[in-house]
Design an enzyme around this catalytic site. Structure first.
Site, PDB file in Angstrom:
ATOM      1  N   SER A  42       0.861  -1.184   0.000  1.00  0.00           N
ATOM      2  CA  SER A  42       0.000   0.000   0.000  1.00  0.00           C
ATOM      3  C   SER A  42       0.900   1.237   0.000  1.00  0.00           C
ATOM      4  O   SER A  42       2.025   1.192   0.507  1.00  0.00           O
ATOM      5  CB  SER A  42      -0.935  -0.003   1.203  1.00  0.00           C
ATOM      6  OG  SER A  42      -0.231   0.214   2.397  1.00  0.00           O
ATOM      7  N   VAL A  44       1.124   4.245   1.587  1.00  0.00           N
ATOM      8  CA  VAL A  44       1.632   4.816   2.835  1.00  0.00           C
ATOM      9  C   VAL A  44       2.594   3.837   3.505  1.00  0.00           C
ATOM     10  O   VAL A  44       3.657   4.225   3.986  1.00  0.00           O
ATOM     11  CB  VAL A  44       0.478   5.209   3.791  1.00  0.00           C
ATOM     12  CG1 VAL A  44       1.021   5.691   5.126  1.00  0.00           C
ATOM     13  CG2 VAL A  44      -0.393   6.285   3.151  1.00  0.00           C
ATOM     14  N   CYS A  45       2.243   2.570   3.516  1.00  0.00           N
ATOM     15  CA  CYS A  45       3.101   1.561   4.154  1.00  0.00           C
ATOM     16  C   CYS A  45       4.461   1.484   3.473  1.00  0.00           C
ATOM     17  O   CYS A  45       5.487   1.389   4.139  1.00  0.00           O
ATOM     18  CB  CYS A  45       2.430   0.190   4.143  1.00  0.00           C
ATOM     19  SG  CYS A  45       0.916   0.119   5.119  1.00  0.00           S
ATOM     20  N   GLY A  46       4.469   1.549   2.147  1.00  0.00           N
ATOM     21  CA  GLY A  46       5.730   1.501   1.424  1.00  0.00           C
ATOM     22  C   GLY A  46       6.645   2.649   1.802  1.00  0.00           C
ATOM     23  O   GLY A  46       7.852   2.460   2.026  1.00  0.00           O
ATOM     24  N   VAL A  49       7.877   2.086   5.662  1.00  0.00           N
ATOM     25  CA  VAL A  49       8.936   1.094   5.875  1.00  0.00           C
ATOM     26  C   VAL A  49      10.243   1.526   5.219  1.00  0.00           C
ATOM     27  O   VAL A  49      11.321   1.245   5.739  1.00  0.00           O
ATOM     28  CB  VAL A  49       8.524  -0.339   5.435  1.00  0.00           C
ATOM     29  CG1 VAL A  49       7.346  -0.843   6.256  1.00  0.00           C
ATOM     30  CG2 VAL A  49       8.260  -0.437   3.961  1.00  0.00           C
TER      31      VAL A  49
END
Length: 155
Positions: A42, A44-46, A49
Protein backbone atom coordinates in the site's frame (compact mmCIF):
# COMPACT_ATOMS: atom_id res chain seq x y z
CA UNK A 1 -7.20 -0.22 23.19
CA UNK A 2 -3.52 0.21 22.31
CA UNK A 3 -1.09 -0.94 24.98
CA UNK A 4 0.49 1.99 26.79
CA UNK A 5 3.71 2.95 28.55
CA UNK A 6 4.59 0.76 31.52
CA UNK A 7 2.86 -2.35 30.13
CA UNK A 8 4.95 -5.50 29.73
CA UNK A 9 5.19 -6.13 25.98
CA UNK A 10 3.43 -9.37 25.06
CA UNK A 11 5.82 -11.96 23.72
CA UNK A 12 5.27 -13.44 20.29
CA UNK A 13 6.82 -15.85 17.85
CA UNK A 14 6.15 -14.95 14.22
CA UNK A 15 7.56 -15.97 10.86
CA UNK A 16 10.27 -13.62 9.54
CA UNK A 17 10.75 -15.91 6.53
CA UNK A 18 8.78 -18.99 5.50
CA UNK A 19 11.19 -21.15 7.54
CA UNK A 20 12.44 -18.81 10.31
CA UNK A 21 10.62 -17.37 13.31
CA UNK A 22 11.59 -14.51 15.61
CA UNK A 23 10.39 -13.91 19.17
CA UNK A 24 10.11 -10.62 20.99
CA UNK A 25 12.18 -12.17 23.76
CA UNK A 26 15.03 -12.68 21.25
CA UNK A 27 15.61 -8.93 21.61
CA UNK A 28 15.86 -8.66 25.42
CA UNK A 29 18.94 -6.56 26.21
CA UNK A 30 18.20 -4.26 23.26
CA UNK A 31 15.60 -1.61 22.75
CA UNK A 32 12.98 -2.74 20.25
CA UNK A 33 10.83 -0.76 17.86
CA UNK A 34 7.66 -2.51 16.70
CA UNK A 35 5.97 -1.09 13.63
CA UNK A 36 2.47 -2.44 13.03
CA UNK A 37 1.09 -1.49 9.62
CA UNK A 38 -1.95 -2.43 7.51
CA UNK A 39 -0.44 -4.09 4.42
CA UNK A 40 2.58 -4.55 2.20
CA UNK A 41 2.29 -2.79 -1.18
CA UNK A 42 0.00 0.00 0.00
CA UNK A 43 1.33 3.52 -0.74
CA UNK A 44 1.63 4.82 2.84
CA UNK A 45 3.10 1.56 4.15
CA UNK A 46 5.73 1.50 1.42
CA UNK A 47 6.87 5.01 2.31
CA UNK A 48 6.84 4.27 6.03
CA UNK A 49 8.94 1.09 5.88
CA UNK A 50 11.37 2.76 3.46
CA UNK A 51 11.85 5.67 5.88
CA UNK A 52 12.70 3.31 8.74
CA UNK A 53 15.10 1.42 6.46
CA UNK A 54 16.97 4.69 5.88
CA UNK A 55 17.09 5.31 9.64
CA UNK A 56 18.50 1.93 10.70
CA UNK A 57 21.93 3.32 11.58
CA UNK A 58 20.33 6.01 13.76
CA UNK A 59 18.12 3.47 15.55
CA UNK A 60 21.13 1.25 16.19
CA UNK A 61 22.99 4.15 17.85
CA UNK A 62 20.30 3.83 20.52
CA UNK A 63 20.91 0.06 20.78
CA UNK A 64 17.54 -0.46 19.06
CA UNK A 65 16.35 -3.01 16.54
CA UNK A 66 13.19 -2.65 14.47
CA UNK A 67 10.56 -5.16 13.40
CA UNK A 68 7.66 -4.55 11.05
CA UNK A 69 4.46 -6.53 11.65
CA UNK A 70 1.41 -6.94 9.43
CA UNK A 71 -1.13 -9.65 8.65
CA UNK A 72 0.54 -10.37 5.29
CA UNK A 73 2.14 -13.80 4.81
CA UNK A 74 5.89 -14.35 5.05
CA UNK A 75 5.93 -15.01 1.27
CA UNK A 76 4.37 -11.59 0.65
CA UNK A 77 6.87 -10.01 3.04
CA UNK A 78 9.78 -11.69 1.20
CA UNK A 79 8.70 -10.16 -2.11
CA UNK A 80 8.02 -6.75 -0.54
CA UNK A 81 11.38 -6.70 1.26
CA UNK A 82 13.24 -7.62 -1.92
CA UNK A 83 11.39 -4.98 -3.93
CA UNK A 84 11.98 -2.23 -1.33
CA UNK A 85 15.52 -3.44 -0.42
CA UNK A 86 14.65 -3.55 3.27
CA UNK A 87 17.31 -4.52 5.80
CA UNK A 88 15.13 -5.32 8.81
CA UNK A 89 12.63 -8.14 9.38
CA UNK A 90 8.96 -7.99 8.55
CA UNK A 91 6.96 -10.46 10.61
CA UNK A 92 3.82 -12.26 9.48
CA UNK A 93 0.90 -11.94 11.91
CA UNK A 94 -0.84 -14.24 9.46
CA UNK A 95 -1.98 -17.41 11.19
CA UNK A 96 -3.95 -17.10 13.35
CA UNK A 97 -4.66 -13.84 11.57
CA UNK A 98 -3.97 -10.75 13.65
CA UNK A 99 -3.31 -12.64 16.90
CA UNK A 100 -0.35 -10.44 17.91
CA UNK A 101 -1.96 -7.24 16.65
CA UNK A 102 -4.88 -8.06 18.94
CA UNK A 103 -2.54 -8.60 21.93
CA UNK A 104 -1.07 -5.12 21.37
CA UNK A 105 -4.53 -3.60 20.90
CA UNK A 106 -3.97 -2.61 17.28
CA UNK A 107 -6.09 -5.02 15.20
CA UNK A 108 -8.68 -3.48 12.90
CA UNK A 109 -11.70 -5.80 13.11
CA UNK A 110 -13.49 -3.92 10.31
CA UNK A 111 -10.99 -4.71 7.56
CA UNK A 112 -8.93 -7.53 9.06
CA UNK A 113 -5.57 -5.73 9.12
CA UNK A 114 -3.21 -4.31 11.70
CA UNK A 115 -3.72 -0.66 12.51
CA UNK A 116 -0.77 1.70 11.93
CA UNK A 117 0.93 1.77 15.35
CA UNK A 118 4.38 2.19 16.83
CA UNK A 119 5.87 0.81 20.04
CA UNK A 120 9.24 1.39 21.68
CA UNK A 121 10.09 -1.41 24.10
CA UNK A 122 13.00 -1.15 26.52
CA UNK A 123 15.76 -3.70 27.13
CA UNK A 124 13.72 -5.42 29.84
CA UNK A 125 10.64 -5.85 27.64
CA UNK A 126 8.45 -3.00 28.92
CA UNK A 127 6.62 -0.66 26.57
CA UNK A 128 8.05 2.84 27.01
CA UNK A 129 6.11 4.58 24.23
CA UNK A 130 3.21 3.76 21.93
CA UNK A 131 1.42 5.67 19.22
CA UNK A 132 -1.64 4.90 17.11
CA UNK A 133 -1.64 6.73 13.79
CA UNK A 134 -4.51 7.13 11.33
CA UNK A 135 -4.13 4.41 8.68
CA UNK A 136 -3.64 6.93 5.87
CA UNK A 137 -0.89 8.94 7.58
CA UNK A 138 2.80 8.03 7.80
CA UNK A 139 3.71 8.65 11.46
CA UNK A 140 7.36 9.27 10.57
CA UNK A 141 10.19 8.66 13.02
CA UNK A 142 10.25 11.71 15.32
CA UNK A 143 8.25 10.01 18.07
CA UNK A 144 10.47 6.94 17.91
CA UNK A 145 13.64 9.04 18.20
CA UNK A 146 12.18 11.03 21.12
CA UNK A 147 11.26 7.81 22.93
CA UNK A 148 14.74 6.34 22.35
CA UNK A 149 16.38 9.54 23.59
CA UNK A 150 14.24 9.38 26.75
CA UNK A 151 15.37 5.79 27.30
CA UNK A 152 19.00 6.88 26.98
CA UNK A 153 18.49 9.67 29.55
CA UNK A 154 16.95 7.23 32.02
CA UNK A 155 19.57 4.49 31.69
Amino acid sequence: MILEKGTPAPDFELHATPDQKLKRSDFLGKNLILVFYPADWSPVCGDQVALYNEMLSIFRKYNAEILGISVDSSWCHDAFMADRKLHYPLLADFNPKGEISKKYGVYNEENGTSKRALFVIDKEGTIQWSYLSPDGINPGADGIIDALENLNKNS
